[in-house]
Design an enzyme around this catalytic site. Structure first.
Site, mmCIF file in Angstrom:
data_model
loop_
_atom_site.group_PDB
_atom_site.id
_atom_site.type_symbol
_atom_site.label_atom_id
_atom_site.label_comp_id
_atom_site.label_asym_id
_atom_site.label_seq_id
_atom_site.Cartn_x
_atom_site.Cartn_y
_atom_site.Cartn_z
ATOM 1 N N ARG A 149 0.847 -1.193 0.000
ATOM 2 C CA ARG A 149 0.000 0.000 0.000
ATOM 3 C C ARG A 149 0.889 1.252 0.000
ATOM 4 O O ARG A 149 1.960 1.277 0.610
ATOM 5 C CB ARG A 149 -0.863 -0.023 1.263
ATOM 6 C CG ARG A 149 -1.775 1.174 1.474
ATOM 7 C CD ARG A 149 -2.897 1.175 0.510
ATOM 8 N NE ARG A 149 -4.036 1.971 0.974
ATOM 9 C CZ ARG A 149 -4.968 2.463 0.170
ATOM 10 N NH1 ARG A 149 -4.908 2.236 -1.134
ATOM 11 N NH2 ARG A 149 -5.986 3.149 0.654
ATOM 12 N N THR A 190 -9.996 0.896 -9.476
ATOM 13 C CA THR A 190 -8.923 -0.013 -9.099
ATOM 14 C C THR A 190 -8.985 -1.160 -10.095
ATOM 15 O O THR A 190 -9.819 -1.144 -10.997
ATOM 16 C CB THR A 190 -9.186 -0.489 -7.640
ATOM 17 O OG1 THR A 190 -9.204 0.642 -6.794
ATOM 18 C CG2 THR A 190 -8.157 -1.454 -7.128
ATOM 19 N N THR A 228 -3.945 -0.465 -7.366
ATOM 20 C CA THR A 228 -4.697 0.741 -7.683
ATOM 21 C C THR A 228 -3.810 1.973 -7.752
ATOM 22 O O THR A 228 -2.668 1.949 -7.277
ATOM 23 C CB THR A 228 -5.785 0.967 -6.606
ATOM 24 O OG1 THR A 228 -6.620 2.061 -6.977
ATOM 25 C CG2 THR A 228 -5.157 1.262 -5.249
ATOM 26 N N GLU A 259 -5.995 4.725 -7.145
ATOM 27 C CA GLU A 259 -7.127 5.347 -6.449
ATOM 28 C C GLU A 259 -8.160 5.888 -7.423
ATOM 29 O O GLU A 259 -8.900 5.122 -7.992
ATOM 30 C CB GLU A 259 -6.658 6.447 -5.493
ATOM 31 C CG GLU A 259 -7.252 6.354 -4.087
ATOM 32 C CD GLU A 259 -8.682 6.867 -3.982
ATOM 33 O OE1 GLU A 259 -8.952 7.742 -3.140
ATOM 34 O OE2 GLU A 259 -9.545 6.367 -4.708
ATOM 35 N N GLU A 279 -3.586 8.488 -3.443
ATOM 36 C CA GLU A 279 -4.008 7.624 -2.338
ATOM 37 C C GLU A 279 -4.104 8.342 -0.999
ATOM 38 O O GLU A 279 -4.792 7.874 -0.085
ATOM 39 C CB GLU A 279 -3.028 6.458 -2.217
ATOM 40 C CG GLU A 279 -3.664 5.173 -1.774
ATOM 41 C CD GLU A 279 -4.653 4.644 -2.788
ATOM 42 O OE1 GLU A 279 -5.848 4.572 -2.454
ATOM 43 O OE2 GLU A 279 -4.244 4.313 -3.903
ATOM 44 N N ASP A 318 -7.419 8.827 0.649
ATOM 45 C CA ASP A 318 -8.106 7.734 1.340
ATOM 46 C C ASP A 318 -8.035 7.876 2.857
ATOM 47 O O ASP A 318 -8.677 7.120 3.584
ATOM 48 C CB ASP A 318 -7.514 6.378 0.932
ATOM 49 C CG ASP A 318 -8.348 5.683 -0.134
ATOM 50 O OD1 ASP A 318 -9.327 6.277 -0.614
ATOM 51 O OD2 ASP A 318 -8.019 4.540 -0.491
ATOM 52 N N SER A 352 -10.165 -0.530 1.046
ATOM 53 C CA SER A 352 -11.246 -1.519 0.995
ATOM 54 C C SER A 352 -10.901 -2.707 0.117
ATOM 55 O O SER A 352 -11.728 -3.610 -0.053
ATOM 56 C CB SER A 352 -12.525 -0.866 0.459
ATOM 57 O OG SER A 352 -13.004 0.104 1.358
ATOM 58 N N GLY A 381 -13.538 -1.081 -7.053
ATOM 59 C CA GLY A 381 -14.798 -0.438 -6.708
ATOM 60 C C GLY A 381 -14.793 0.376 -5.435
ATOM 61 O O GLY A 381 -15.856 0.620 -4.854
#
Length: 581
Positions: free
Chosen positions: A99, A397, A415, A417, A436, A439, A459, A479
Site C-alpha cells: 500500500r 482499481t 490501484t 485510487e 491515495e 483515502d 477496501s 470499486g
C-alpha cells in the site's frame, strides 16, 4: 545493460510471436494454469509466462504490469496494492502489503484549510494527494520470495504492449472523456492521453515508449531503478512541482528521495475466518476488506439463506453488510499506528451480539458501531473511537487472479485510487501517480487521519477460499468501498445460493455501506427484485452505476479449473486456461 541483456532482448523479440491474437472470452474451463483479468493483453501476458515455466506469482506480476499499460487509469507502478498468495507446496497463505505510504512530512492537517476540510474532488488533482508508491517493491517481494523469474522476464510482455501500442476501446474513451478536466491540468497527461484537450477516439492506437523505458529500467536495475536514481528524482519533482499546463496552478506535495528509498512492503499474516465449512483467507489491515467481509459472513452464518425467499436472504445480506461497515468505519486503520480490535470484530460471539441488533424484516437505516472490545480477551482499557461518516473513496482499481498447474494461487488487487489517480504523468516515464492520500479521513479524531509514514485504510479485498484444506475459488474486485460488498455478495451467491461462479459474478450488485440508501446498478430499481426489497424499507441511491469489475477462478474436484471475468462490466474481461476443455 547487465549481462542478462542478450537473453532479455531475445525474450522481448520472441514475444512478438508468442502472443497471438485471441478471441476475448469472460469464462474459460480446462486444466493447468488459469488467469482472469479485465484486459485481454494482460491475461495473455500471464498465460505467456505460465507457458514459459513461470508460476502463478510470476504470471500475476506480468499481468499486473500489462494492466499498467492498457488500464493506466486504474492501476500502475505509480500506486500500490495487496496480494494474497496460496503456496500449494507449503499449504499456507501469505499476503504482501505494498500500500502507498504517507511522506515523512505529512501531518493530520494535510487536507485542512482554515480549520475546514478541503473539497475532496479538489484535493485529488494535486501533488499533495500522492502517497509513496509501493507497487514495484511489492512485485519485487513477490518475485524474490515466491516466484521463479526475474523482473526482466516478467516485464517483457508489458514492454512489448507499451511499445507496440493498443487500441482505445469504449471504456478507455469514456474514462478519458469523464476525466478530461483533470487530465487537462497537466502537460504530460494532456500529451499522452488527450488530443486537442479531448479524449482520444475509439480505435486510436496508444503507444507509451516512456512507460516501456520505466519498465526497462526496473527490468535492468530492479527496485533501485524505481526507488533511487533518475526515476525517483522524476517522481519527487512531479510531486513537488507538478507538471501543470500553462496558466494552471496545482497544489504541490512534499515528497523526498528518502521517502522513496525508505519505502518497504510488508509480509503480513492473512485474515482467516470460516463460513459454512469454507476457510476464508483475506487481506489484513491496512486493508479493511478481509475483516469487514469476515464479520458480515459471521453475522450471516446463523441464517439458512438458501431456504429463504430470495428477497429475505438479500435483505439479510444488506443488513449484515450495514453492521460490518459501521464497525469498519469506526475502528479500522493502519495497524502500525492503531491497535484496532480485529480479534473482537472476527469473533463469532461478537457476531451473535451484532446479529441480535438486526431486524429480519426491516431495513435499519444508519446504525452505530458495536463494541468489540469485550471480545478481545484484552485486560487493558483501550480507547473506543467515535463513529465517523463514511469517507469518500474512489471506485477505480483493478483486480486479477492467477493459478498455476502446481496449485499456487494469487488474488491481487492494486490501484492508483481515482480514475487516473492524481492526474500527474511522471515526465519521461509515462505512468500516472496515485492520489491515495485522499483515502485518509481529512479530519479527526479518527484512526484513519494522515500521519507521517502511515498507510491509508483501503477496501481492497483479494480473497482465496479453501474447502477441505484446498483452494475452492478466488474472488476480488475494484470499486472503492463497494469492493467489500461485491466480494461479500459474490461469496453469498456462490456458497449460499449455489450459483455457478459466472452467474454469481454477473448477477446485479447491491452495495450497502451503512448509509440511508443502497447503491444499485442501472436497470435494477423498479424491477421485481427491487420491488420485493422495497417492502423491507430499503431505499435506493439516486445515480445507479456499474459496481465493480470482478475476476475469479474456481477449482473443481476433478482437477480442472474455471476462470471467470466480467461479461459486460468494464467492456468485459478476459479469462484463459492453459489447456482449454
Amino acid at each position: 545493460m547487465s549481462n542478462n541483456a542478450p537473453r532479455y532482448l531475445a525474450l522481448v523479440l520472441s514475444l512478438l510471436i508468442v502472443l497471438p491474437a485471441a478471441a476475448k472470452t469472460p469464462v474459460a474451463t480446462g486444466r493447468g494454469g488459469a488467469v482472469a483479468t479485465i484486459s485481454e493483453q494482460a491475461s495473455q501476458s500471464a498465460m505467456t509466462i505460465l507457458n514459459q515455466g513461470g508460476n502463478a506469482i510470476d504470471a500475476a506480476v506480468a499481468a499486473a504490469a500489462t494492466l499498467g499499460v492498457t488500464d493506466p487509469f486504474s492501476c500502475g507502478i505509480g500506486g500500490g496494492g495487496f496480494m494474497v498468495i496460496y503456496l500449494a507446496k507449503d499449504k499456507r497463505a501469505v499476503t504482501i502489503d505494498h500500500r502507498e505510504m504517507a511522506p515523512a512530512s505529512t501531518t493530520p492537517s494535510l487536507f485542512m484549510e482554515n480549520g475546514k476540510e478541503m473539497d475532496y474532488t479538489g484535493a485529488i488533482a494535486s501533488g499533495a494527494a500522492v502517497g509513496v508508491p509501493g507497487t514495484v517493491r511489492g512485485w519485487h517481494e513477490a518475485l524474490s520470495r515466491y516466484g521463479r523469474m526475474s523482473f526482466s522476464q516478467v516485464l517483457a510482455p508489458a514492454i512489448r504492449v507499451a511499445k507496440q501500442g493498443f487500441k482505445v476501446n469504449e471504456t478507455f474513451h469514456r474514462l478519458s472523456r469523464e476525466n478530461e478536466r483533470k487530465f487537462q491540468l497537466f502537460a504530460t497527461t494532456r500529451k499522452l492521453y488527450l488530443k486537442d484537450g479531448k479524449a482520444l477516439p475509439v480505435g486510436t492506437v496508444i503507444r507509451n515508449p516512456d512507460m516501456a523505458r520505466a519498465y526497462g529500467e526496473i527490468a535492468t536495475r530492479g527496485t533501485k531503478g524505481f526507488y533511487t536514481g533518475p526515476m525517483a528524482r522524476a517522481i519527487t519533482q512531479a510531486v513537488n512541482q507538478p507538471p501543470a499546463a500553462a496558466g494552471v496552478k496545482v497544489r504541490p506535495g512534499n515528497m523526498t528521495m528518502a521517502d522513496l528509498a525508505n519505502y518497504e512492503a510488508r509480509i503480513r499474516a492473512p485474515i482467516r475466518s470460516t463460513y459454512r465449512g469454507h476457510d476464508i483467507i483475506g487481506m489484513p489491515l491496512p486493508s479493511s476488506g478481509g475483516v469487514t467481509i469476515a464479520e458480515a459472513l459471521n453475522i450471516l452464518e446463523a441464517y439458512d439463506l438458501q431456504s429463504l425467499p430470495r428477497a429475505n436472504a438479500e435483505h439479510l445480506y444488506l443488513e449484515a453488510s450495514r453492521l460490518a461497515f459501521a464497525d469498519r468505519n469506526a475502528y479500522l486503520a493502519d495497524p502500525e499506528f492503531v491497535d484496532a480490535p480485529v480479534a473482537g470484530l472476527l469473533s463469532k460471539e461478537y457476531a451473535t451480539k451484532r446479529r441480535a441488533q438486526m431486524s429480519t424484516n426491516r431495513a435499519a437505516g444508519k446504525v452505530a458501531p458495536g463494541d468489540p472490545y469485550p471480545f478481545q480477551n484484552d485486560a487493558s482499557v483501550p480507547l473506543r473511537p467515535q463513529a465517523a461518516r463514511l469517507q469518500a473513496e474512489s471506485a477505480h482499481t483493478t483486480h486479477l487472479t492467477v493459478s498455476d498447474k502446481e496449485g499456487n494461487v494469487v488474488a491481487y488487487t492494486f490501484t492508483i485510487e481515482d480514475w487516473g489517480g492524481s492526474g500527474i504523468v511522471v515526465p519521461g516515464y509515462g505512468f500516472l501517480l496515485n492520489n491515495e492520500m485522499t483515502d485518509f479521513d481529512f479530519a479527526g479524531p479518527h484512526p484513519n487521519v494522515p500521519e507521517a509514514a502511515k498507510r491509508p485504510r483501503s477496501s481492497m479485498a483479494p480473497t482465496i477460499v479453501l474447502k477441505d484444506g484446498k483452494p475452492a475459488f478466488t474472488i476480488g474486485s475494484p470499486g472503492g468501498a463497494t469492493i467489500i460488498t461485491t466480494v461479500l455478495q459474490t461469496i453469498v451467491n456462490h456458497i449460499d445460493f449455489g450459483m455457478p461462479m459466472e452467474r454469481a459474478l454477473h448477477a446485479p450488485r447491491l452495495s450497502q455501506r451503512n448509509d440511508a440508501v443502497t447503491d444499485t446498478e442501472a436497470g435494477y430499481v423498479g424491477g421485481a427484485h427491487a420491488k420485493n426489497l422495497d417492502k423491507f424499507g430499503h431505499k435506493w441511491g439516486a445515480k445507479p452505476e456499474e459496481i465493480g469489475a470482478a475476476n475469479a477462478i474456481v477449482f473443481h474436484s476433478d482437477g480442472s479449473v474455471t476462470a471467470v471475468s466480467e461479461a459486460a462490466r468494464h467492456s468485459g474481461g478476459s479469462a484463459l486456461v492453459q489447456r482449454p476443455r
